[in-house]
Design a protein around this motif. Sequence first.
Motif, PDB file in Angstrom:
ATOM      1  N   ARG A   1       0.823  -1.239   0.039  1.00 13.39           N
ATOM      2  CA  ARG A   1       0.060  -0.050   0.094  1.00 13.39           C
ATOM      3  C   ARG A   1       0.947   1.178  -0.095  1.00 13.39           C
ATOM      4  O   ARG A   1       1.566   1.359   0.846  1.00 13.39           O
ATOM      5  CB  ARG A   1      -1.034   0.076   1.357  1.00 13.39           C
TER       6      ARG A   1
ATOM      7  N   TYR B   1      -8.977   4.348   5.444  1.00 13.88           N
ATOM      8  CA  TYR B   1      -9.669   3.931   6.492  1.00 13.88           C
ATOM      9  C   TYR B   1     -10.025   5.110   7.312  1.00 13.88           C
ATOM     10  O   TYR B   1      -9.063   5.810   7.333  1.00 13.88           O
ATOM     11  CB  TYR B   1      -8.844   2.832   7.150  1.00 13.88           C
TER      12      TYR B   1
ATOM     13  N   ARG C   1      -7.894  -3.221  -0.786  1.00 15.98           N
ATOM     14  CA  ARG C   1      -8.678  -2.476  -1.249  1.00 15.98           C
ATOM     15  C   ARG C   1      -8.211  -1.091  -1.375  1.00 15.98           C
ATOM     16  O   ARG C   1      -7.256  -0.481  -0.518  1.00 15.98           O
ATOM     17  CB  ARG C   1     -10.050  -2.253  -0.746  1.00 15.98           C
TER      18      ARG C   1
ATOM     19  N   GLU D   1      -8.493   1.945  -0.750  1.00 15.26           N
ATOM     20  CA  GLU D   1      -9.384   2.999   0.154  1.00 15.26           C
ATOM     21  C   GLU D   1      -8.639   3.230   1.299  1.00 15.26           C
ATOM     22  O   GLU D   1      -7.942   2.579   1.966  1.00 15.26           O
ATOM     23  CB  GLU D   1     -10.720   2.231   0.469  1.00 15.26           C
TER      24      GLU D   1
ATOM     25  N   SER E   1      -9.655  -6.360   3.437  1.00 21.30           N
ATOM     26  CA  SER E   1      -9.622  -4.925   3.276  1.00 21.30           C
ATOM     27  C   SER E   1      -8.280  -4.338   2.906  1.00 21.30           C
ATOM     28  O   SER E   1      -8.484  -3.172   2.210  1.00 21.30           O
ATOM     29  CB  SER E   1     -10.340  -4.039   4.403  1.00 21.30           C
TER      30      SER E   1
END
Length: 264
Positions: A134, A168, A164, A166, A161
Amino acid sequence: MTINPGAAEFPHRQISNQLKERVRRGDWQPGERLPSIPAMAEMFGVAKQTVQRAVDQLRVEGILITKPGSGTYVRGTRRRLNRLSRGRYGVHRGYHADLAARYSQRLTAVGREPAPAEVADAFGVRDGTELLVRRHIVRTDDATVEVGASWFRVTDASGTSLERLEAYGRPLYQEAEEAIGRRYASATDTISARQPSREEAEILQIRPDTPVLHLLHVAFDETRKPIEVAQATWPGPMTTLTEEYRIPAPTPDPDPADSGLSLA
């Protein structure tokens, strides 16, 4: 602003010192544009190349930043890294609101990539092993101050997750604990200095010869198995590392009489 031709210090050093002092005094504020190179050359009575060398030196030191087609500006961002990576966990394993107020983090990519050598070593796998990464950048109002990445084992993160793209509403480690089912128990930080890669220099808006500080952060569970390996790279001249700690009080030497030993 003048230089002393008879001084032992080179003219461009004299100029850079004077420019630095004006920035320090507040004559030029963060974000303010300096006079053009030809204008400063006329002020100092030197060649334009001499002023350019002085400006280049202050860019390396992180005091000035040049925007192509616009000019040279005072770079006002100095990132203070308090207690290295411990701030990511907070005093009570929570989000550090003060850091969030000063810096904005943006997720730039999520995917599977071959592990670089230092990450592979931290996980105890072969170089090039596929891991989940990430990637993010951290910005202030006027500049990018960090290029970062967090790596996880594919077997840990697959289908969670963490895969993904995205952000948090809580720190990454809390999301990882829930997704992976293991608790962060300890961590190690290793800081090194090096030259930036071409991509890092472009993102951080620094010269290729400006040194960067690089952090390798390895977080372990209670069995000392790595959960996450994180990397962070900061422009060296614009970054300060601060570690605050208590110093233990002196411990009195034990009284030989209390040990039952005789010095006779």
